[in-house]
Each structure stands twice: as structure tokens, then as C-alpha cells.
Design a protein around this motif. Sequence first.
Motif, mmCIF file in Angstrom:
data_model
loop_
_atom_site.group_PDB
_atom_site.id
_atom_site.type_symbol
_atom_site.label_atom_id
_atom_site.label_comp_id
_atom_site.label_asym_id
_atom_site.label_seq_id
_atom_site.Cartn_x
_atom_site.Cartn_y
_atom_site.Cartn_z
ATOM 1 N N GLY A 253 0.793 -1.221 0.000
ATOM 2 C CA GLY A 253 0.000 0.000 0.000
ATOM 3 C C GLY A 253 0.824 1.270 0.000
ATOM 4 O O GLY A 253 0.262 2.375 0.141
ATOM 5 N N LEU A 254 2.129 1.175 -0.200
ATOM 6 C CA LEU A 254 2.996 2.351 -0.115
ATOM 7 C C LEU A 254 2.680 3.392 -1.182
ATOM 8 O O LEU A 254 2.656 4.595 -0.903
ATOM 9 N N TYR A 255 2.457 2.936 -2.411
ATOM 10 C CA TYR A 255 2.142 3.881 -3.489
ATOM 11 C C TYR A 255 0.692 4.293 -3.377
ATOM 12 O O TYR A 255 -0.223 3.474 -3.460
ATOM 13 N N THR A 256 0.461 5.588 -3.191
ATOM 14 C CA THR A 256 -0.890 6.085 -2.953
ATOM 15 C C THR A 256 -1.548 6.455 -4.272
ATOM 16 O O THR A 256 -1.153 7.432 -4.928
ATOM 17 N N SER A 257 -2.531 5.658 -4.669
ATOM 18 C CA SER A 257 -3.256 5.917 -5.899
ATOM 19 C C SER A 257 -4.578 5.162 -5.870
ATOM 20 O O SER A 257 -4.631 4.034 -5.379
ATOM 21 N N ALA A 258 -5.614 5.776 -6.392
ATOM 22 C CA ALA A 258 -6.911 5.098 -6.480
ATOM 23 C C ALA A 258 -7.016 4.250 -7.738
ATOM 24 O O ALA A 258 -7.904 3.410 -7.848
#
Length: 259
Positions: A253-258
Motif C-alpha cells: 500500500g505504499l504507493y498512494t493511488s486510487a
Amino acid sequence: MDLGIKGKNAIVCASSRGLGRGCAMALAAAGCNLVVNGRDPQALKATATEIRDRFGVSVEEVAADVSTHEGQKALLAACPAPDILVNNNGGPPRRDFRELSRQAMLDGVTQNMVTPLELIQATIDGMTERGFGRIVNITSLSVYMPIQGLDLSSGARAGLTAFLAGVARGVAGKNVTINNLLPGKMDTERLQSGIRFGAEKAGTTYEEQAERQAAEIPAGRFGTADEFGSACAFLCSAHAGYITGQNLVLDGGLYTSAF
């Protein structure tokens, strides 16, 4: 779950250690016969022996630099008609981009873009003729999210991703898929090197830096080679024939993107 690839032949590049080793282990557990590869003959032999002992599959060892034509020829001589190709290779060391010479940049692009493309060129037509092929490229989360000092690696891997986006669509109708696995902070020697780099820069201990980095990950920990390998094996499975041209991020979940 039976992945439906028992007896398939797989080449796993740079698989004596780390994430490549995790992929080789998972494919062996699914019943694949393997060609494993690495530059350190002792580490390679240890990995190959463990795979044979644990899973009873055929394992060929190719001690070579996969970026060289000689190394690639050796891989293909050991497995002329692979059903599965896992592209993996070490990346350039951390370095400020100002310090990169022209030759260093060319070497980095060769390692992380040209080499996998050459292996795909050599194997993809046989896959399409046989009506089955799975190609997985181990790239990096840095394709999406910059990592300081790894600009060359990021650029080369992003180039590979863009290059293969069209290629993947061109062979999808032959039951040949091409996908990319993007590891985030996985517990490997490369991550440990990065933690040491960060600790020195911040003037902290290795343990403090590791704890700080793990705390930034929503999962609260670093990933493992085993779970990475399991994701690779699924993409190589008979069940994943409708997944192609995709980037699968494994980062807790480190990369924050929807999207």
C-alpha cells in the motif's frame, strides 16, 4: 490451488537470490521445470539443490551474466523452448544522476531494458506457435514513484514497460501474456543496501532507518520474496490468460493511488 502449469518449462533470470529466487521457488512448487541463473556459482548451486530436494523438478543451472550475449545463449541452450520467462536483473547502483557517465547510462539501459527485450525476442515466437506463453518482467515501484539515486534504473524499467505495452496486445490472441511485477520495499539485499544508504545520509543507525521505512508502509512491514514469488507464479498460471499488459504493484500500500 492447482496453477495448471505442472511440467511447463521456465527460465527465471537472476534467480539464485532475492526476488528471482522467490519466483523460482514458487514455480517449482507449481511443478515447473526450471532453468535458474546467477553470477555466483555457489549461491546458484545452493538454490538449485534446494529446489530439487524440495520439489523434485528438473533444474538446470546457468552461471552467467544475463546481460551478455553469451549468458543469453547459455540460458536458451539449457531451455530452447520455454513456456515461461521471468525477466530479472540487477540494477545500477545508487548514484546521483550528475555522476552518471554516458557509458554508465548505456550499461543501465542494457541491464534493465535491452536485456529483457532480447530474451523476449528470442522466445516469444515459439510461445505463440505452441499456444501458451507467460512472460513476467520484474521491474520496480520506481516506475511509478521516484526513488532518490535510482533514476537510471527507474528510467530503463519505465522504458521497458512502455515498449512492451503494445507488444503484449499483439500476442494476447495466442494465449501469450506479458505482465510486469513492481516490487516496493521487499526484504532483499538491495533494500538493505538502500537502508544503509539512508541511515548514513540521515546520521542514524541501520535499525532506526529500517524501522522508519517500515512505518511508512501501510502494511507496517517489508514484503517477502515468498509472497512476491507467489504473485509471479499466479501470473504464469493457466488461470491468468486474460491478464496481460498490466503492472502489478506489490508494496503493502505504499504507493498512494486510487487507480
